[in-house]
Design a protein around this motif. Structure first.
Motif, mmCIF file in Angstrom:
data_model
loop_
_atom_site.group_PDB
_atom_site.id
_atom_site.type_symbol
_atom_site.label_atom_id
_atom_site.label_comp_id
_atom_site.label_asym_id
_atom_site.label_seq_id
_atom_site.Cartn_x
_atom_site.Cartn_y
_atom_site.Cartn_z
ATOM 1 N N GLN A 27 -28.419 30.252 -10.548
ATOM 2 C CA GLN A 27 -27.757 30.116 -9.473
ATOM 3 C C GLN A 27 -28.010 28.932 -8.676
ATOM 4 O O GLN A 27 -28.031 28.963 -7.472
ATOM 5 N N LEU A 28 -28.170 27.895 -9.371
ATOM 6 C CA LEU A 28 -28.268 26.651 -8.807
ATOM 7 C C LEU A 28 -27.526 25.515 -9.240
ATOM 8 O O LEU A 28 -26.972 25.446 -10.636
ATOM 9 N N LEU A 29 -26.768 24.641 -8.238
ATOM 10 C CA LEU A 29 -25.827 23.719 -8.625
ATOM 11 C C LEU A 29 -26.351 22.539 -9.542
ATOM 12 O O LEU A 29 -27.509 22.162 -9.238
ATOM 13 N N PRO A 30 -26.039 22.258 -10.768
ATOM 14 C CA PRO A 30 -26.449 21.350 -11.456
ATOM 15 C C PRO A 30 -26.710 20.027 -11.009
ATOM 16 O O PRO A 30 -27.422 19.167 -11.485
ATOM 17 N N GLU A 31 -25.896 19.821 -9.801
ATOM 18 C CA GLU A 31 -26.038 18.170 -9.352
ATOM 19 C C GLU A 31 -27.157 18.316 -8.245
ATOM 20 O O GLU A 31 -27.724 17.271 -7.796
ATOM 21 N N ARG A 32 -27.943 19.553 -7.975
ATOM 22 C CA ARG A 32 -29.073 19.656 -6.888
ATOM 23 C C ARG A 32 -30.056 18.620 -7.642
ATOM 24 O O ARG A 32 -30.525 18.547 -8.715
ATOM 25 N N LYS A 33 -30.991 18.249 -6.873
ATOM 26 C CA LYS A 33 -32.054 17.164 -7.155
ATOM 27 C C LYS A 33 -33.380 18.470 -7.299
ATOM 28 O O LYS A 33 -33.444 19.185 -6.606
ATOM 29 N N VAL A 34 -33.905 18.023 -8.478
ATOM 30 C CA VAL A 34 -35.197 18.828 -8.871
ATOM 31 C C VAL A 34 -36.080 19.011 -7.738
ATOM 32 O O VAL A 34 -36.707 19.858 -7.432
ATOM 33 N N ASN A 35 -36.360 17.951 -7.098
ATOM 34 C CA ASN A 35 -37.438 17.582 -5.955
ATOM 35 C C ASN A 35 -36.940 18.392 -4.561
ATOM 36 O O ASN A 35 -37.540 18.555 -3.887
ATOM 37 N N ASP A 36 -35.784 18.870 -4.562
ATOM 38 C CA ASP A 36 -35.253 19.544 -3.179
ATOM 39 C C ASP A 36 -35.260 21.018 -3.409
ATOM 40 O O ASP A 36 -35.044 21.845 -2.461
ATOM 41 N N LEU A 37 -35.779 21.523 -4.842
ATOM 42 C CA LEU A 37 -35.757 22.842 -4.780
ATOM 43 C C LEU A 37 -36.919 23.355 -4.233
ATOM 44 O O LEU A 37 -37.974 22.841 -4.377
ATOM 45 N N ASP A 38 -36.896 24.848 -3.611
ATOM 46 C CA ASP A 38 -38.109 25.165 -3.244
ATOM 47 C C ASP A 38 -38.932 25.767 -4.208
ATOM 48 O O ASP A 38 -38.329 26.024 -5.514
ATOM 49 N N HIS A 39 -40.010 26.593 -3.888
ATOM 50 C CA HIS A 39 -40.622 27.245 -5.140
ATOM 51 C C HIS A 39 -40.063 28.234 -5.840
ATOM 52 O O HIS A 39 -40.003 28.580 -6.866
ATOM 53 N N ARG A 40 -39.453 29.286 -4.991
ATOM 54 C CA ARG A 40 -38.558 30.315 -5.555
ATOM 55 C C ARG A 40 -37.428 29.802 -6.713
ATOM 56 O O ARG A 40 -37.384 30.232 -7.759
ATOM 57 N N GLU A 41 -36.744 28.720 -6.174
ATOM 58 C CA GLU A 41 -35.699 28.113 -6.978
ATOM 59 C C GLU A 41 -36.383 27.760 -8.269
ATOM 60 O O GLU A 41 -35.726 27.704 -9.337
ATOM 61 N N LYS A 42 -37.613 26.826 -8.230
ATOM 62 C CA LYS A 42 -38.101 26.187 -9.277
ATOM 63 C C LYS A 42 -38.493 27.471 -10.310
ATOM 64 O O LYS A 42 -38.255 27.233 -11.402
ATOM 65 N N ALA A 43 -39.239 28.539 -9.675
ATOM 66 C CA ALA A 43 -39.555 29.618 -10.548
ATOM 67 C C ALA A 43 -38.353 30.275 -11.306
ATOM 68 O O ALA A 43 -38.475 30.694 -12.579
ATOM 69 N N GLN A 44 -37.458 30.483 -10.578
ATOM 70 C CA GLN A 44 -36.059 30.843 -11.239
ATOM 71 C C GLN A 44 -35.688 30.055 -12.441
ATOM 72 O O GLN A 44 -35.083 30.554 -13.338
ATOM 73 N N LEU A 45 -35.565 28.895 -12.240
ATOM 74 C CA LEU A 45 -35.138 27.622 -13.119
ATOM 75 C C LEU A 45 -35.986 28.007 -14.288
ATOM 76 O O LEU A 45 -35.246 28.023 -15.403
ATOM 77 N N TYR A 46 -37.166 28.153 -14.192
ATOM 78 C CA TYR A 46 -38.033 28.283 -15.456
ATOM 79 C C TYR A 46 -37.673 29.602 -16.117
ATOM 80 O O TYR A 46 -37.683 29.528 -17.329
ATOM 81 N N GLN A 47 -37.564 30.671 -15.463
ATOM 82 C CA GLN A 47 -37.002 31.939 -15.982
ATOM 83 C C GLN A 47 -35.958 31.966 -16.693
ATOM 84 O O GLN A 47 -35.703 32.369 -17.989
ATOM 85 N N SER A 48 -34.919 30.869 -16.178
ATOM 86 C CA SER A 48 -33.583 30.953 -16.780
ATOM 87 C C SER A 48 -33.526 30.109 -17.929
ATOM 88 O O SER A 48 -33.071 30.206 -19.030
#
Ligand code: ZN
Length: 269
Positions: A180-201
């Motif tokens: 549930q993240l927009l592909p244009e988002r910058k990786v360094n703008d993601l918070d911890h929860r979003e990074k963990a979700q990206l890893y799971q996905s």
């Protein structure tokens, strides 16, 4: 271009079909697809046994009994078919390996190639690859460490082979949608929860795609019902203007760093 799940599917099926078999003949119709002179290439692999087939990133490594390796990259449009001469698809074949009365046909190798290398040369040639995302050692901690200093967009970061091995245009979109993240988002703008979700996905999408046989639209052999089964599971890729499978909004197609990208603006943030 085939990505990790497609090559993983090929690896499994080819090990079943030709693992332990001997190459009894070789035909080269396109010299550019190999790295040696045609005769030299043929002489070196004829009568060699294929001990096993391994996958690394988007490569397949055919390990030969004498220690040499046939390194395959299908690139854009490449695919394979295994079967008898009368089953050969009606396509131009660039290379064919003969195993008794069956053939492994390499088709659509325009940019793709099959190179004969020593094990050492293969090792030296594949040093720029990032970690394998499905490796048991690839933990959330190692992922967080890996993206700590990354500044690019999610899309361009995921397809960067030096960052992670094996993800391309399709699965990067599938992963971003699932997270549930927009592909244009910058990786360094993601918070911890979003990074963990990206890893799971990343782990979830790639595993699910392998389980379903990836997206190649041609079977590897007659009666192959495994290859291509992921097609019907695709969440966003190539689904422009179709309903999002999560929220029903229409899927958008846009270019991100000149890469075709599909996403949902309603449920990806
Ligand atoms: Zn949606």
């Amino acid at each position: 271009m085939p990505e990790l799940p497609e090559m993983a599917t090929y690896k499994t099926l080819l090990n079943q079909q030709i693992g332990g078999k001997t190459i009894t003949g070789v035909t080269i119709n396109r010299e550019k697809s190999i790295n040696l002179g045609s005769d030299n290439f043929k002489n070196k692999i004829k009568n060699q046994q294929v001990e096993m087939i391994e996958r690394k990133a988007k490569y397949l490594l055919f390990h030969l009994k004498n220690g040499d390796v046939l390194l395959l990259h299908l690139m854009l449009g490449g695919w394979m078919f295994y079967g008898k001469a009368e089953q050969k698809p009606d396509r131009t074949v660039q290379i064919q390996l003969e195993f008794g009365d069956q053939y492994l046909y390499f088709i659509g190798l325009r940019l793709g190639y099959l190179h004969l290398l020593s094990r050492k040369e293969v090792g030296q040639g594949l040093t720029d690859l990032g970690p394998e995302p499905l490796n048991v050692n690839f933990s959330l901690e190692s992922f967080l460490d890996l993206i700590k200093n990354k500044r690019g967009r999610i899309k361009t970061t995921l397809v960067d082979q030096a960052f992670l091995s094996g993800i391309g245009n399709r699965y990067s979109d599938e992963i971003a949608w699932h997270a549930q993240l927009l592909p244009e988002r910058k990786v360094n703008d993601l918070d911890h929860r979003e990074k963990a979700q990206l890893y799971q996905s990343i782990r979830f999408i790639l595993s699910q795609a392998i389980e379903n046989g990836g997206y190649m639209d041609q079977p590897l052999f007659e009666g192959d019902i495994k290859t291509g089964g992921y097609h019907k599971h695709m969440y966003v890729y190539d689904r422009e203007a179709k309903a999002c499978k999560r929220c029903g909004s229409l899927i958008i197609k846009a270019d991100i760093s000149s890469r075709k990208t599909f996403f949902c603006t309603n449920c990806q943030y």
